[in-house]
Design a protein around this motif. Sequence first.
Motif, PDB file in Angstrom:
ATOM      1  N   LEU A  51      -3.818  16.127  25.758  1.00  0.00           N
ATOM      2  CA  LEU A  51      -4.290  16.971  24.659  1.00  0.00           C
ATOM      3  C   LEU A  51      -5.558  17.717  25.068  1.00  0.00           C
ATOM      4  O   LEU A  51      -5.688  18.929  24.839  1.00  0.00           O
ATOM      5  CB  LEU A  51      -4.579  16.122  23.422  1.00  0.00           C
ATOM      6  CG  LEU A  51      -3.426  15.763  22.500  1.00  0.00           C
ATOM      7  CD1 LEU A  51      -3.924  14.860  21.373  1.00  0.00           C
ATOM      8  CD2 LEU A  51      -2.776  17.000  21.916  1.00  0.00           C
ATOM      9  N   LEU A  52      -6.493  16.971  25.671  1.00  0.00           N
ATOM     10  CA  LEU A  52      -7.766  17.574  26.083  1.00  0.00           C
ATOM     11  C   LEU A  52      -7.533  18.695  27.090  1.00  0.00           C
ATOM     12  O   LEU A  52      -8.078  19.801  26.943  1.00  0.00           O
ATOM     13  CB  LEU A  52      -8.677  16.506  26.698  1.00  0.00           C
ATOM     14  CG  LEU A  52     -10.004  17.039  27.245  1.00  0.00           C
ATOM     15  CD1 LEU A  52     -11.019  17.196  26.126  1.00  0.00           C
ATOM     16  CD2 LEU A  52     -10.545  16.137  28.340  1.00  0.00           C
ATOM     17  N   MET A  53      -6.734  18.416  28.107  1.00  0.00           N
ATOM     18  CA  MET A  53      -6.544  19.404  29.164  1.00  0.00           C
ATOM     19  C   MET A  53      -5.723  20.596  28.680  1.00  0.00           C
ATOM     20  O   MET A  53      -5.900  21.706  29.175  1.00  0.00           O
ATOM     21  CB  MET A  53      -5.888  18.754  30.377  1.00  0.00           C
ATOM     22  CG  MET A  53      -6.798  17.760  31.085  1.00  0.00           C
ATOM     23  SD  MET A  53      -8.423  18.446  31.533  1.00  0.00           S
ATOM     24  CE  MET A  53      -7.952  19.655  32.773  1.00  0.00           C
ATOM     25  N   HIS A  54      -4.844  20.389  27.714  1.00  0.00           N
ATOM     26  CA  HIS A  54      -4.138  21.541  27.133  1.00  0.00           C
ATOM     27  C   HIS A  54      -5.143  22.512  26.517  1.00  0.00           C
ATOM     28  O   HIS A  54      -5.074  23.726  26.750  1.00  0.00           O
ATOM     29  CB  HIS A  54      -3.150  21.078  26.068  1.00  0.00           C
ATOM     30  CG  HIS A  54      -2.559  22.206  25.276  1.00  0.00           C
ATOM     31  ND1 HIS A  54      -1.471  22.929  25.711  1.00  0.00           N
ATOM     32  CD2 HIS A  54      -2.928  22.761  24.083  1.00  0.00           C
ATOM     33  CE1 HIS A  54      -1.177  23.867  24.824  1.00  0.00           C
ATOM     34  NE2 HIS A  54      -2.055  23.796  23.836  1.00  0.00           N
ATOM     35  N   CYS A  55      -6.069  21.967  25.741  1.00  0.00           N
ATOM     36  CA  CYS A  55      -7.077  22.815  25.098  1.00  0.00           C
ATOM     37  C   CYS A  55      -7.991  23.465  26.137  1.00  0.00           C
ATOM     38  O   CYS A  55      -8.305  24.656  26.052  1.00  0.00           O
ATOM     39  CB  CYS A  55      -7.903  21.990  24.117  1.00  0.00           C
ATOM     40  SG  CYS A  55      -6.970  21.329  22.723  1.00  0.00           S
ATOM     41  N   LEU A  56      -8.417  22.679  27.114  1.00  0.00           N
ATOM     42  CA  LEU A  56      -9.364  23.182  28.101  1.00  0.00           C
ATOM     43  C   LEU A  56      -8.722  24.234  28.999  1.00  0.00           C
ATOM     44  O   LEU A  56      -9.325  25.277  29.299  1.00  0.00           O
ATOM     45  CB  LEU A  56      -9.890  22.011  28.942  1.00  0.00           C
ATOM     46  CG  LEU A  56     -11.136  22.263  29.788  1.00  0.00           C
ATOM     47  CD1 LEU A  56     -12.262  22.855  28.959  1.00  0.00           C
ATOM     48  CD2 LEU A  56     -11.588  20.972  30.448  1.00  0.00           C
ATOM     49  N   GLU A 207     -12.431  16.766  33.004  1.00  0.00           N
ATOM     50  CA  GLU A 207     -12.805  18.093  32.497  1.00  0.00           C
ATOM     51  C   GLU A 207     -13.543  18.927  33.534  1.00  0.00           C
ATOM     52  O   GLU A 207     -13.681  20.148  33.385  1.00  0.00           O
ATOM     53  CB  GLU A 207     -13.662  17.956  31.237  1.00  0.00           C
ATOM     54  CG  GLU A 207     -15.055  17.416  31.454  1.00  0.00           C
ATOM     55  CD  GLU A 207     -15.117  15.912  31.684  1.00  0.00           C
ATOM     56  OE1 GLU A 207     -16.166  15.425  32.126  1.00  0.00           O
ATOM     57  OE2 GLU A 207     -14.106  15.220  31.418  1.00  0.00           O
ATOM     58  N   THR A 208     -14.000  18.298  34.617  1.00  0.00           N
ATOM     59  CA  THR A 208     -14.737  19.030  35.653  1.00  0.00           C
ATOM     60  C   THR A 208     -13.870  20.081  36.344  1.00  0.00           C
ATOM     61  O   THR A 208     -14.400  21.019  36.958  1.00  0.00           O
ATOM     62  CB  THR A 208     -15.268  18.052  36.711  1.00  0.00           C
ATOM     63  OG1 THR A 208     -14.164  17.330  37.280  1.00  0.00           O
ATOM     64  CG2 THR A 208     -16.233  17.053  36.099  1.00  0.00           C
ATOM     65  N   ALA A 360     -19.191  13.459  23.147  1.00  0.00           N
ATOM     66  CA  ALA A 360     -19.577  14.651  22.375  1.00  0.00           C
ATOM     67  C   ALA A 360     -19.051  15.917  23.045  1.00  0.00           C
ATOM     68  O   ALA A 360     -18.602  16.855  22.367  1.00  0.00           O
ATOM     69  CB  ALA A 360     -21.097  14.705  22.232  1.00  0.00           C
ATOM     70  N   VAL A 361     -19.080  15.954  24.371  1.00  0.00           N
ATOM     71  CA  VAL A 361     -18.555  17.113  25.093  1.00  0.00           C
ATOM     72  C   VAL A 361     -17.052  17.232  24.880  1.00  0.00           C
ATOM     73  O   VAL A 361     -16.533  18.328  24.628  1.00  0.00           O
ATOM     74  CB  VAL A 361     -18.897  17.008  26.596  1.00  0.00           C
ATOM     75  CG1 VAL A 361     -18.142  18.067  27.388  1.00  0.00           C
ATOM     76  CG2 VAL A 361     -20.399  17.164  26.814  1.00  0.00           C
ATOM     77  N   TRP A 362     -16.338  16.112  24.964  1.00  0.00           N
ATOM     78  CA  TRP A 362     -14.895  16.159  24.697  1.00  0.00           C
ATOM     79  C   TRP A 362     -14.638  16.652  23.279  1.00  0.00           C
ATOM     80  O   TRP A 362     -13.731  17.471  23.047  1.00  0.00           O
ATOM     81  CB  TRP A 362     -14.283  14.765  24.892  1.00  0.00           C
ATOM     82  CG  TRP A 362     -13.917  14.461  26.298  1.00  0.00           C
ATOM     83  CD1 TRP A 362     -14.524  14.953  27.429  1.00  0.00           C
ATOM     84  CD2 TRP A 362     -12.865  13.604  26.747  1.00  0.00           C
ATOM     85  NE1 TRP A 362     -13.919  14.440  28.553  1.00  0.00           N
ATOM     86  CE2 TRP A 362     -12.899  13.609  28.166  1.00  0.00           C
ATOM     87  CE3 TRP A 362     -11.921  12.820  26.109  1.00  0.00           C
ATOM     88  CZ2 TRP A 362     -12.006  12.868  28.935  1.00  0.00           C
ATOM     89  CZ3 TRP A 362     -11.029  12.072  26.861  1.00  0.00           C
ATOM     90  CH2 TRP A 362     -11.074  12.105  28.264  1.00  0.00           C
ATOM     91  N   GLY A 363     -15.424  16.163  22.317  1.00  0.00           N
ATOM     92  CA  GLY A 363     -15.267  16.622  20.945  1.00  0.00           C
ATOM     93  C   GLY A 363     -15.517  18.111  20.813  1.00  0.00           C
ATOM     94  O   GLY A 363     -14.812  18.814  20.070  1.00  0.00           O
ATOM     95  N   SER A 364     -16.510  18.613  21.547  1.00  0.00           N
ATOM     96  CA  SER A 364     -16.816  20.047  21.493  1.00  0.00           C
ATOM     97  C   SER A 364     -15.685  20.881  22.089  1.00  0.00           C
ATOM     98  O   SER A 364     -15.436  22.007  21.650  1.00  0.00           O
ATOM     99  CB  SER A 364     -18.128  20.340  22.233  1.00  0.00           C
ATOM    100  OG  SER A 364     -17.960  20.289  23.648  1.00  0.00           O
ATOM    101  N   ILE A 365     -14.993  20.345  23.097  1.00  0.00           N
ATOM    102  CA  ILE A 365     -13.850  21.064  23.687  1.00  0.00           C
ATOM    103  C   ILE A 365     -12.747  21.239  22.653  1.00  0.00           C
ATOM    104  O   ILE A 365     -12.184  22.333  22.479  1.00  0.00           O
ATOM    105  CB  ILE A 365     -13.333  20.321  24.933  1.00  0.00           C
ATOM    106  CG1 ILE A 365     -14.373  20.363  26.067  1.00  0.00           C
ATOM    107  CG2 ILE A 365     -11.998  20.915  25.401  1.00  0.00           C
ATOM    108  CD1 ILE A 365     -14.043  19.478  27.249  1.00  0.00           C
TER     109      ILE A 365
END
Length: 438
Positions: A51-56, A207-208, A360-365
């Motif tokens: 999910l995270l990487m899809h958004c990023l 996320e890097t 917090a960074v993941w949440g901001s993404i």
Amino acid sequence: MPVVLGPTQMAGVAFGTVISYGLISGGVLPLVLAGPVAVLGYVAAACVVLLLMHCLIDMTVVHPVPSAFGAYAEAYLGPHTGVVVRVAYLLAVVCIVGTEVALLEPLFGFWLAPLPGWIVVVLLLAGLGAINGLGARASARFGLALVVLKVVALVVLVALAAYQALIADGVGMEAGESAWKDIWTNTPLSSLWQVSIVATLGFIGIETMAVAAAETTVPASALRRYMRWATGGLLVLTLCAVAASAWFQMHYFVPFNVPPFVYLMGLTGWTAVGTVFNVLMLLTVVSVLNSQIYVGSRQLFGLARAGRAPAVLLQPRSRVSSGSAVCTALLSILIYLAYGFFPTQVYIMATSIAVTALLAVWGSIFAAHIGFRRQAGGRSWQGMVGGLLVLVIAVSTLEIDVFDMALLIGTPFILLIFLVEWLYSRFFCQTEMQINDN
């Protein structure tokens, strides 16, 4: 910044961060806590990562910029949030680097005696700062060499673990199964949830890849595909490593104080197992540190672009291009030295700040992706679901002994960053605008 990285080097930044000591040793914390049930926890964690990487990836393809998620927070959540995200990530990086490098001090103290281990550690961090200061290409080449070595080693260890599990004799199998059977059958759902939380935290660093994407030669049309393949490869390798370690330990009784893959190497009859593992641990930790310093320096570059760091850091082709990397390394050295004097207090503080800041960074993404989609006239269910999951994960850390202090210490720290940024922008920035207007 100049475009200098190839697709493999871009992926190597994320591999360098995520493949850490726990994976290489086969003793990741979720396995220690819950045994083979941890595999299910990692599968659940992988879903959150997807999910995270899809958004990023969605935002990176459109906006490949050096500070990545810091810039996305600035664009879609407001300039103050963008600054806070960059500062929080930079501080998380120096906290991780400054404490994790302490793993190497005993090795250096043993190999290079009578030279104190702490001196070698400081020189190592300074050297990594200098390598990153030479530019993205130098950092990526060095980091990729380390990543290739540790990925090859991990693949070999996974294959050996699977092989040893297949040929396990009856005595070893009974010993391993008797030790793990109770864990498998008696693990409550609450423990499985906690294991999933810890496993998710183990993926922090993936996320890097978005940061490195800003300096890659991959065309925008192919960037999405490369980032997806790299994400999938990293998830598959991690899941295979955890599953192989769990399978191996179901067939052999591994002493609690011995890393599973060290015990595995002992079964193969290799000579100097301790030395081989120590070298592998050195390569692994240095790889993590190199990737972290690289990413931290790009957040510092983003802060300079936002007017919150010296403008000289915005000159990537000049002699002072090493400034952001050197500053990141120096801050890490300060954390490490403080850790040497007050190990318990600094470790608790650094870990709490890092975990809270990175969540917090993941949440901001996820939140930025909602704004990104809204601006395009659409909706982001991935951002909404992911943001909710990050919030639940953050609250759940209060129930996990290893991280129970993270939010209590880290949340006030994040709020302090917000307050400082608000005060600075309200008073100092207004003054500068008035001076410029005059």
